[in-house]
Design a protein around this motif. Structure first.
Motif, PDB file in Angstrom:
ATOM      1  N   UNK A  42       0.185  17.451 -10.816  1.00 42.47           N
ATOM      2  CA  UNK A  42       1.102  17.406 -11.953  1.00 42.47           C
ATOM      3  C   UNK A  42       2.188  16.354 -11.725  1.00 42.47           C
ATOM      4  N   UNK A  43       2.691  16.258 -10.514  1.00 42.45           N
ATOM      5  CA  UNK A  43       3.693  15.225 -10.208  1.00 42.45           C
ATOM      6  C   UNK A  43       3.104  13.831 -10.383  1.00 42.45           C
ATOM      7  N   UNK A  44       1.853  13.667  -9.962  1.00 43.26           N
ATOM      8  CA  UNK A  44       1.180  12.374 -10.139  1.00 43.26           C
ATOM      9  C   UNK A  44       1.040  12.048 -11.618  1.00 43.26           C
ATOM     10  N   UNK A  45       0.629  13.045 -12.399  1.00 39.47           N
ATOM     11  CA  UNK A  45       0.492  12.843 -13.845  1.00 39.47           C
ATOM     12  C   UNK A  45       1.817  12.424 -14.471  1.00 39.47           C
ATOM     13  N   UNK A  46       2.881  13.134 -14.132  1.00 38.49           N
ATOM     14  CA  UNK A  46       4.190  12.834 -14.728  1.00 38.49           C
ATOM     15  C   UNK A  46       4.642  11.425 -14.379  1.00 38.49           C
ATOM     16  N   UNK A  47       4.314  10.988 -13.160  1.00 36.67           N
ATOM     17  CA  UNK A  47       4.683   9.611 -12.787  1.00 36.67           C
ATOM     18  C   UNK A  47       3.896   8.610 -13.636  1.00 36.67           C
ATOM     19  N   UNK A  48       2.588   8.832 -13.768  1.00 37.38           N
ATOM     20  CA  UNK A  48       1.796   7.941 -14.611  1.00 37.38           C
ATOM     21  C   UNK A  48       2.318   7.947 -16.045  1.00 37.38           C
ATOM     22  N   UNK A  49       2.642   9.152 -16.546  1.00 36.10           N
ATOM     23  CA  UNK A  49       3.072   9.261 -17.937  1.00 36.10           C
ATOM     24  C   UNK A  49       4.400   8.545 -18.184  1.00 36.10           C
ATOM     25  N   UNK A  50       5.302   8.628 -17.236  1.00 34.26           N
ATOM     26  CA  UNK A  50       6.634   8.037 -17.403  1.00 34.26           C
ATOM     27  C   UNK A  50       6.687   6.567 -17.017  1.00 34.26           C
ATOM     28  N   UNK A  51       5.609   6.066 -16.439  1.00 36.95           N
ATOM     29  CA  UNK A  51       5.571   4.657 -16.015  1.00 36.95           C
ATOM     30  C   UNK A  51       4.301   3.982 -16.518  1.00 36.95           C
ATOM     31  N   UNK A  52       4.073   4.008 -17.825  1.00 33.15           N
ATOM     32  CA  UNK A  52       2.847   3.411 -18.378  1.00 33.15           C
ATOM     33  C   UNK A  52       2.897   1.891 -18.321  1.00 33.15           C
ATOM     34  N   UNK A  53       1.710   1.298 -18.252  1.00 31.12           N
ATOM     35  CA  UNK A  53       1.600  -0.166 -18.252  1.00 31.12           C
ATOM     36  C   UNK A  53       0.544  -0.582 -19.268  1.00 31.12           C
ATOM     37  N   UNK A  54       0.840  -1.652 -19.994  1.00 33.22           N
ATOM     38  CA  UNK A  54      -0.063  -2.129 -21.033  1.00 33.22           C
ATOM     39  C   UNK A  54      -1.324  -2.747 -20.436  1.00 33.22           C
ATOM     40  N   UNK A  55      -2.306  -2.990 -21.300  1.00 28.86           N
ATOM     41  CA  UNK A  55      -3.565  -3.603 -20.885  1.00 28.86           C
ATOM     42  C   UNK A  55      -3.317  -4.920 -20.162  1.00 28.86           C
ATOM     43  N   UNK A  56      -4.025  -5.098 -19.045  1.00 26.28           N
ATOM     44  CA  UNK A  56      -3.947  -6.288 -18.196  1.00 26.28           C
ATOM     45  C   UNK A  56      -2.600  -6.445 -17.501  1.00 26.28           C
ATOM     46  N   UNK A  57      -1.809  -5.345 -17.505  1.00 29.01           N
ATOM     47  CA  UNK A  57      -0.539  -5.340 -16.785  1.00 29.01           C
ATOM     48  C   UNK A  57      -0.451  -4.146 -15.825  1.00 29.01           C
ATOM     49  N   UNK A  58      -1.576  -3.545 -15.447  1.00 33.46           N
ATOM     50  CA  UNK A  58      -1.614  -2.270 -14.722  1.00 33.46           C
ATOM     51  C   UNK A  58      -1.410  -2.441 -13.213  1.00 33.46           C
ATOM     52  N   UNK A  59      -0.519  -3.311 -12.817  1.00 32.38           N
ATOM     53  CA  UNK A  59      -0.358  -3.659 -11.406  1.00 32.38           C
ATOM     54  C   UNK A  59       0.104  -2.470 -10.564  1.00 32.38           C
ATOM     55  N   UNK A  60       1.183  -1.824 -10.971  1.00 34.10           N
ATOM     56  CA  UNK A  60       1.727  -0.722 -10.177  1.00 34.10           C
ATOM     57  C   UNK A  60       0.831   0.512 -10.269  1.00 34.10           C
ATOM     58  N   UNK A  61       0.274   0.759 -11.446  1.00 35.14           N
ATOM     59  CA  UNK A  61      -0.628   1.900 -11.617  1.00 35.14           C
ATOM     60  C   UNK A  61      -1.821   1.792 -10.681  1.00 35.14           C
ATOM     61  N   UNK A  74     -11.329   6.560   1.517  1.00 36.20           N
ATOM     62  CA  UNK A  74     -12.210   5.662   0.772  1.00 36.20           C
ATOM     63  C   UNK A  74     -12.051   4.222   1.249  1.00 36.20           C
ATOM     64  N   UNK A  75     -13.115   3.455   1.130  1.00 36.77           N
ATOM     65  CA  UNK A  75     -13.059   2.002   1.332  1.00 36.77           C
ATOM     66  C   UNK A  75     -12.683   1.394  -0.014  1.00 36.77           C
ATOM     67  N   UNK A  76     -11.470   0.874  -0.123  1.00 37.05           N
ATOM     68  CA  UNK A  76     -10.895   0.501  -1.419  1.00 37.05           C
ATOM     69  C   UNK A  76     -10.761  -1.012  -1.559  1.00 37.05           C
ATOM     70  N   UNK A  77     -11.143  -1.511  -2.726  1.00 40.25           N
ATOM     71  CA  UNK A  77     -10.949  -2.924  -3.074  1.00 40.25           C
ATOM     72  C   UNK A  77     -10.116  -2.983  -4.354  1.00 40.25           C
ATOM     73  N   UNK A  78      -9.056  -3.778  -4.325  1.00 39.76           N
ATOM     74  CA  UNK A  78      -8.184  -3.910  -5.491  1.00 39.76           C
ATOM     75  C   UNK A  78      -8.446  -5.223  -6.217  1.00 39.76           C
ATOM     76  N   UNK A  79      -7.872  -5.325  -7.415  1.00 45.58           N
ATOM     77  CA  UNK A  79      -7.901  -6.544  -8.224  1.00 45.58           C
ATOM     78  C   UNK A  79      -9.319  -7.011  -8.547  1.00 45.58           C
ATOM     79  N   UNK A  80     -10.154  -6.072  -8.958  1.00 43.50           N
ATOM     80  CA  UNK A  80     -11.512  -6.399  -9.385  1.00 43.50           C
ATOM     81  C   UNK A  80     -11.514  -6.494 -10.912  1.00 43.50           C
ATOM     82  N   UNK A  81     -11.781  -7.664 -11.437  1.00 41.04           N
ATOM     83  CA  UNK A  81     -11.751  -7.846 -12.891  1.00 41.04           C
ATOM     84  C   UNK A  81     -10.382  -7.573 -13.467  1.00 41.04           C
ATOM     85  N   UNK A  82      -9.363  -8.162 -12.878  1.00 35.52           N
ATOM     86  CA  UNK A  82      -7.975  -7.883 -13.260  1.00 35.52           C
ATOM     87  C   UNK A  82      -7.369  -6.968 -12.226  1.00 35.52           C
ATOM     88  N   UNK A  83      -6.836  -5.822 -12.672  1.00 46.33           N
ATOM     89  CA  UNK A  83      -6.238  -4.871 -11.731  1.00 46.33           C
ATOM     90  C   UNK A  83      -7.173  -3.696 -11.425  1.00 46.33           C
TER      91      UNK A  83
END
Length: 445
Positions: A42-61, A74-83
């Motif tokens: 729920x805390x994670x949800x509230x953070x996402x909800x209060x800190x939305x980012x527009x399309x192609x601007x989802x850097x912090x999310x 997990x083996x994680x890769x970022x910035x695939x096809x944008x963010x």
């Protein structure tokens, strides 16, 4: 003889291990585990909800998602096809199951009145300040993805294979899935055996899910029309070719495409979402712009819509006496890409439905109708590999409000409404249970 006995012992051990892996988690065990995890989710949800980012601007999310999945192993890769984020967890031999979530918010000012409402603003593509809101539930989607990831790692002894999680941006403009696939999602990472996703529903009570086989969501194409004319003084309309009148004629004529040119048995929608032109009471402008969306399930119907639209627009311009150099410009998918229909693979849909019924109970798994909304999730099933996909709906309406609504004519706030406010604790808990149980079922059947 000793060697034979050892080999038999090894085979028996492997068999027992595989049997153990195939054992589903009891509903009570998963319910208790999800309940314990819910406050953090729920805390994670509230953070996402209060800190939305527009399309192609989802850097912090995307960074939050990547960090949380990395912490789970997990083996994680970022910035695939944008963010976009791709996370892999290899858990022995078995199928690769992909779960996808979207991340982007909408340029809508929230008007829910909730204490946790978003107050964020940003600049849109025209450099104008706009409010930002998760009015389509992507904050729920991301939270469920993280919650299911945590449960699947916790219960990894109950399944074997590779878990592939994809957090995708730019869904709202139909660009994110295409960008990730173009960057080699299935070639550079893993080619999944089956792909699943969920989407919140503003038409189902929280605690329930909706399933549908075959066409589930429509293709969406954006159309920009520039209607040209000859401007002048409002007192002398005979000296002009009024593009506002022409645009009005076009708006009305386009409605006949669905009603008179396409079979009534073929679902299709043509919506004019914006009309802009003029600057003063007594000035006839030189041009007017229209913005439309076309929706259908069948590619041939889409071709028919576009061809009819172009013919009607040109015909109206000719009937007004406009010269060839002032014919309207019709641009298909100029600033926003097209979205393919979402087709739920019948075999995979049956497996998903069975898993949902076993976890949630038959009464809470509803068969729903297809909708004309669009979702770029469909693209993942349209690559040359033709991987089966299925998207199910996750009820998000407060059950008490839902029940009252069923007994009245009042409309519930829809997706993309400034007043859309999910019953997030129950919605998240149901989504995590549903996605976890479904993934384990796909791994083990």
């Amino acid at each position: 003889m000793l060697t034979i006995r050892l080999c038999c012992y090894c085979l028996l051990s492997l068999l027992l291990i595989n049997i153990a892996l195939a054992q589903p988690i009891s509903k009570e065990t998963l319910q208790k585990s999800v309940t314990n995890a819910l406050p953090k989710l729920e805390n994670t949800y509230l953070h996402f909800h209060q800190n939305p980012e527009l399309s192609q601007q989802e850097k912090q999310t995307s960074k939050i998602i990547a960090d949380k999945l990395s912490a789970l192993g997990f083996n994680v890769t970022q910035n695939v096809g944008g963010y976009g984020v791709v996370a892999l967890y290899k858990n022995g031999a078995g199928p690769t199951i992909m779960i996808r979530s979207d991340m982007d918010a909408l340029p809508i000012t929230e008007e829910t009145g909730k204490t946790y409402a978003s107050t964020k603003t940003a600049l849109d593509k025209h450099n104008n300040p706009v409010g930002i809101m998760h009015a389509c539930g992507h904050d729920i989607h991301m939270t469920v993805l993280l919650g299911a990831a945590e449960q699947l790692i916790k219960f990894k002894n109950n399944w074997a294979g590779t878990l592939m999680l994809v957090a995708q941006g730019a869904e709202e403009i139909g660009a994110g899935a295409n960008a990730m696939l173009k960057e080699g999602l299935f070639e550079k990472f893993m080619l999944p055996n089956e792909i699943i996703a969920l989407h919140v529903s503003a038409d189902l009570a929280a605690g329930t899910v909706g399933v549908i086989e075959g066409p589930a969501m429509a293709s969406v194409d954006s159309i920009d029309i520039t209607v040209k004319g000859i401007g002048g003084h409002g007192a002398y309309p005979q000296m002009t070719k009024d593009p506002i009148v022409l645009a009005s004629r076009i708006v009305l004529a386009l409605q006949t495409i669905a009603s008179r040119e396409i079979s009534p048995l073929e679902p299709n929608v043509m919506t004019v979402g914006a009309i802009n032109g003029g600057s003063k009471y007594n000035v006839i402008p030189d041009e007017v712009t229209l913005q439309l969306t076309l929706r259908s399930y069948d590619p041939e119907v889409k071709k028919q819509q576009i061809a009819a639209l172009k013919r009607l627009v040109k015909g109206i311009a000719l009937s007004a006496g406009l010269p060839n150099n002032l014919m309207p410009d019709v641009i298909v998918n100029g600033t926003e890409t097209s979205t393919s229909p979402v087709y739920n693979d019948p075999i995979l849909n049956k497996k998903v439905t069975q898993a949902l019924v076993e976890e949630l109970g038959e009464n809470d798994v509803k068969t729903v109708e297809p909708v004309m909304a669009g979702e770029d999730f469909g693209l993942y099933g349209l690559t040359p590999d033709q991987r089966p996909i299925t998207l199910f709906w996750l009820g998000a309406v407060d059950p008490i409000k839902y029940k009252k609504n069923q007994q009245s004519d009042e409309k519930l706030p829809s997706l993309h409404s400034s007043q859309f406010a999910p019953d997030y604790p129950l919605t998240i808990a149901t989504g995590v249970k549903a996605m976890t149980a479904t993934a384990i079922s796909l791994f083990t059947h």
